[in-house]
Design an enzyme around this catalytic site. Sequence first.
Site: not given
Ligand code: UGA
Ligand code: MN
Length: 326
Positions: A184, A267
């Site tokens: 995203d 991270e």
């Molecule tokens: C923030 C950080 O930018 C992420 O790199 C980090 O993984 C995340 O917080 C975290 O620590 O939870 P954020 O925008 O809040 O990111 O999180 P998402 O964009 O919802 O998820 C990060 C990535 O994991 C995305 O590529 C999403 O597609 C993936 N994801 C999310 C999954 O594969 N499974 C899930 O249940 C949720």
């Molecule tokens: Mn994100």
Amino acid sequence: MRLSIKMYLIIFISASVILYQYHLSNAWLISQNSQEFHVLNPKTNEKLRNVSLFNITSSISNSTRPTTPCFQELEDVLPPLYVITPTYRRPEQLAELTRLSHTLMLVKNVFWIVVEDATSKTPLVGELLKKTGLKYEHLIAPMPEQYRKKKKGPKPRGVSNRNRGLQWIRQNAKTGVLYFADDDNTYDLQLFAEIRYTKRVSMFPVGLITKLGVSSPIVRNGRFSGFYDGWVAGRKFPVDMAGFAVSVEFLLKRPKALMPFKPGFEEDGFLKSLEPFEPQDIELLASNCTKILVWHTQTKKNEPSQPLDFAKYNNTNLVMLKQILV
Ligand code: UGA
Ligand code: MN
């Protein structure tokens, strides 16, 4: 009679001028190419010169991306970029992956490792990947049950996916650079050009992080002097997932490096697992961290689409559209 001699003369002079100009432009092209590639060894130089001339001619006749062996040779001289993207099924998934794929289609010698947090591959994701023409690997790595079932607090999002991607790199890559690119975010093409030459671990600012609006290494007098991040929480490396890239060779020398299932500390845990590696070793990119080449954009969450009234819309396009939606 006299008139036609004059005409012959005019035609002869015009032809001479055109030929001379053609000769000049060729000489210019060759001199431009030798200037551009003087830093490379003679063999690579020769390859690039051929490709460059090829690109110039092909861009005249064909505006699409050339795929001849000539172009691939140019790609082969660039260190490969391995982009690991965690993703999961939700209403926005295909939109996010479409956008990111179009960015990556503009990047040379990139290998996209797309890892779904799912128990089976989503066919529509597979079709999307195929359509891009990119080199890719479509994998699955579901979040372990114990975390998925968690009712309270944040979950370790994308961790099992990224660790699966790391495993793939250990098994298949030898050189190049790895980058964790969430599905995203928004990526400037310049970012890929810069991280490609990472020797150990490179870092750079990420826009739209916390209330501060940015997360970045702090650079004072051209040198690293700490981190600027809205949520430090005792982390040794208070940075965002999109804010660093790692050399594959550097990673392979650290067989235990892995991402922990620790929300908020993914991270930091991963970067600490790259020891020996200290903040002073960071390679600062984005013009000494004065530019923002990646943005932590977040898409508005959409509700799953409502059920379709099949009795009413049977035999219409809506049946097919509904199959695409979550
Ligand atoms: C923030 C950080 O930018 C992420 O790199 C980090 O993984 C995340 O917080 C975290 O620590 O939870 P954020 O925008 O809040 O990111 O999180 P998402 O964009 O919802 O998820 C990060 C990535 O994991 C995305 O590529 C999403 O597609 C993936 N994801 C999310 C999954 O594969 N499974 C899930 O249940 C949720
Ligand atoms: Mn994100």
